[in-house]
Design a protein around this motif. Structure first.
Motif, short mmCIF file in Angstrom:
data_model
loop_
_atom_site.label_atom_id
_atom_site.label_comp_id
_atom_site.label_asym_id
_atom_site.label_seq_id
_atom_site.Cartn_x
_atom_site.Cartn_y
_atom_site.Cartn_z
N GLU A 1 -4.93 4.38 6.11
CA GLU A 1 -6.13 4.03 6.20
C GLU A 1 -6.34 2.51 6.55
O GLU A 1 -7.20 2.21 7.64
CB GLU A 1 -6.85 4.04 5.03
CG GLU A 1 -6.97 5.81 4.61
CD GLU A 1 -7.73 5.75 3.00
OE1 GLU A 1 -7.80 4.75 2.45
OE2 GLU A 1 -8.31 6.83 2.77
N TYR A 2 -5.61 1.78 6.09
CA TYR A 2 -5.55 0.22 6.48
C TYR A 2 -5.27 0.01 8.11
O TYR A 2 -5.84 -0.62 8.76
CB TYR A 2 -4.78 -0.41 5.64
CG TYR A 2 -4.49 -2.08 6.12
CD1 TYR A 2 -5.70 -2.91 6.18
CD2 TYR A 2 -3.12 -2.64 6.39
CE1 TYR A 2 -5.33 -4.30 6.67
CE2 TYR A 2 -3.24 -3.69 7.14
CZ TYR A 2 -4.06 -4.64 6.98
OH TYR A 2 -3.96 -5.93 7.36
N LEU B 1 0.87 -1.25 -0.05
CA LEU B 1 0.06 0.07 -0.11
C LEU B 1 0.54 1.28 0.02
O LEU B 1 2.08 1.11 0.31
CB LEU B 1 -0.91 -0.02 1.19
CG LEU B 1 -2.01 -1.20 1.33
CD1 LEU B 1 -2.58 -1.14 2.79
CD2 LEU B 1 -2.92 -1.12 0.21
N ASP B 2 0.30 2.45 -0.63
CA ASP B 2 1.16 3.73 -0.41
C ASP B 2 0.90 4.09 0.72
O ASP B 2 0.11 3.63 1.59
CB ASP B 2 0.58 4.61 -1.77
CG ASP B 2 -0.92 4.82 -1.47
OD1 ASP B 2 -1.68 4.57 -0.52
OD2 ASP B 2 -1.68 5.26 -2.57
N THR C 1 -1.04 6.82 2.04
CA THR C 1 -2.31 7.01 2.33
C THR C 1 -3.28 5.86 2.40
O THR C 1 -3.90 5.60 3.74
CB THR C 1 -3.12 7.77 1.22
OG1 THR C 1 -2.42 9.04 0.98
CG2 THR C 1 -4.74 8.09 1.50
N GLY C 2 -3.01 4.82 1.62
CA GLY C 2 -3.83 3.47 1.87
C GLY C 2 -3.01 2.57 3.20
O GLY C 2 -4.09 2.10 3.91
#
Length: 483
Positions: A286-287, A279-280, A282-283
């Motif tokens: 959020e995760y 994931l980047d 941001t991702g």
């Protein structure tokens, strides 16, 4: 020893349903939801939203809790020494909830004038938190004192205590489990706390309206702080005071440490590191945030429901089965110790296993904070037997003093252990050291287990139980004299 207790004319009959309802929902209703939110989330709120460190907050809570403990006996003396026209204990239900409402608005505010100054932030939090503690003292002591002034019947007293415990558990369940969702719904912690405080005002005003000080004593000419001597000179009271203190520590650690345990031990273990690597930024954020939020909600749900079952279902059963508070405490603490020791050594192995066993531990252990209220009634009766004086307010305040000492240990002690172990909230769940993780496990299970061992030992040698036959004889004579 002859006592000076008298019964007011025209006050016959059992406790009204409305009195029982408002007694249960005053301290234990939305006022308890406020206490639950503060106990569970205030520490993290202050660190994350205002920017105070765990070490700084530890000092603040130590100062506030010590003052909170000291002013309890003062409140008890005031209650038993004064005779306001609206009632010795009832009067306090009129105006203290208003102060609570105002302070909730201030406590959960982050005003502009404290920005950029750590000292200003610490002073602001210290003052507003101290005022909160004083409000709690001013309505809790009279609420405990009013019950023995309303009835001499142990069964009625225990029934009211049990109902209050049930409402307390429900309030704790809502506040500790759904606070995140409620904050999103209301827009901020400040809004939800003000909402709670408004309903607390209604409950306390209802308690004022429905309560009657049926069994009262004339004002003691040797009143004031001298009345404390009547309690403290009896060696039998000291172990009971220690038990009141330890019950607060046990209950406080149960909830306060749970959020830390879920966020910093359970949540990281549920992260899929392989998925996280794909994931980047941001991702990934959020995760991680979703995993942490879901873990806290799930775990706190098990804890809160366990407390609900403990207070509403198991506690009445324990009181009915074992008849006395101290015997019920003995059984509950044996079961609690066994669960905590298992969780300390094996809780991190599996998330659902930890949730289920934590639920069981809470179900058998949470009731101790309510069961010790039965010991308050035992102590009031003991002092009446030995001194011939009605000291409901003094005894209630001594219990409050001991409880606040327990809160001091909980608030400052827990943060001190975390600070010593190197915990730093700014590093997040994935940045904590091994010693910080060890400290989190200690405050969640091992320290509460040791506290339960101490409570168990005191209750096995409960010093008031040998006076139960004399107390029963005294109350039977009082009832006969008053009829």
């Amino acid at each position: 020893m002859a006592n000076q207790l008298t019964k007011q004319p025209g006050k016959e009959g059992k406790l009204s349903k409305s009195f029982v309802w408002f007694h249960a929902t005053s301290v234990n209703g939305t006022a308890m939801a406020i206490a639950a939110t503060i106990a569970t989330y205030f520490s993290l709120y202050v660190q994350e939203e205002i920017g105070i460190t765990a070490a700084q907050l530890s000092v603040i809570l130590l100062i506030c809790s010590l003052w909170d403990a000291i002013n309890d006996p003062l409140m008890g003396v005031i209650c038993d020494s004064c005779n306001p026209k609206w009632g010795r204990y009832r009067t306090w239900f009129l105006f203290t909830p208003i102060f609570l409402l105002v302070d909730m608005f201030l406590l959960f505010s982050n005003p502009g004038f404290i920005q950029g100054s750590i000292m200003a932030k610490c002073v602001y939090v210290c003052i507003t938190y101290m005022v909160y503690g004083m409000c709690v003292t001013a309505y809790t002591m009279p609420q405990m004192a009013i019950l023995p002034a309303m009835t001499l019947d142990d069964e009625e007293r225990n029934d009211v205590v049990a109902k209050g415990a049930g409402v307390c558990a429900l309030a704790f369940t809502v506040a500790s489990t759904f606070s995140t969702q409620l904050v999103q719904l209301f827009g901020s912690y400040r809004n939800i706390m003000v909402f709670y405080a408004v309903f607390a005002c209604v409950s306390f005003w209802g308690l004022y309206k429905t309560s009657e000080e049926k069994y009262v004593a004339p004002k003691d000419e040797n009143g004031g702080l001298k009345q404390l001597v009547y309690v403290f000179r009896h060696k039998e009271i000291w172990p009971v005071m220690v038990c009141w203190c330890l019950a607060a520590v046990s209950y406080g650690f149960m909830f306060s440490s749970s959020v830390y345990y879920a966020q910093y031990i359970l949540a990281p273990g549920r992260l899929d590191m392989a998925k996280l690597a794909t994931l980047d930024e941001t991702g990934a954020g959020e995760y991680i945030g979703g995993t942490i939020g879901g873990t806290i909600s799930t775990y706190m749900g098990f804890i809160s429901v366990g407390a609900l079952i403990s207070m509403m279902v198991l506690m009445p059963i324990f009181l009915k089965k074992f008849k006395t508070g101290y015997k019920a405490i003995i059984v509950s603490q044996i079961l609690t110790i066994a669960c905590y020791l298992l969780l300390f050594f094996t809780g991190k192995l599996n998330f659902m296993y930890c949730c289920v066993l934590s639920f069981v531990a809470t179900a058998v252990g949470a009731m101790v904070n309510a069961l010790v209220n039965v010991l308050v009634n035992d102590t009031i009766d003991f002092i009446l037997l030995k001194e011939g004086k009605q000291l409901n307010g003094i005894v209630s305040s001594v219990k409050g003093f001991a409880q606040k000492c327990g809160n001091t240990i909980t608030n400052s002690g827990m943060l001190a252990v975390l600070a010593i172990c190197g915990f730093n909230a700014q590093l997040g769940p994935l940045g904590q050291s091994d010693t910080a993780i060890m400290g989190t496990n200690l405050i969640r299970f091992m320290i509460p287990a040791l506290v339960s061992v101490a409570i168990l030992v005191i209750m096995l040698f409960y010093p008031l139980k040998k006076y139960f036959p004399e107390i029963a004889e005294m109350k039977a004579k009082m009832k006969a004299d008053m009829n």
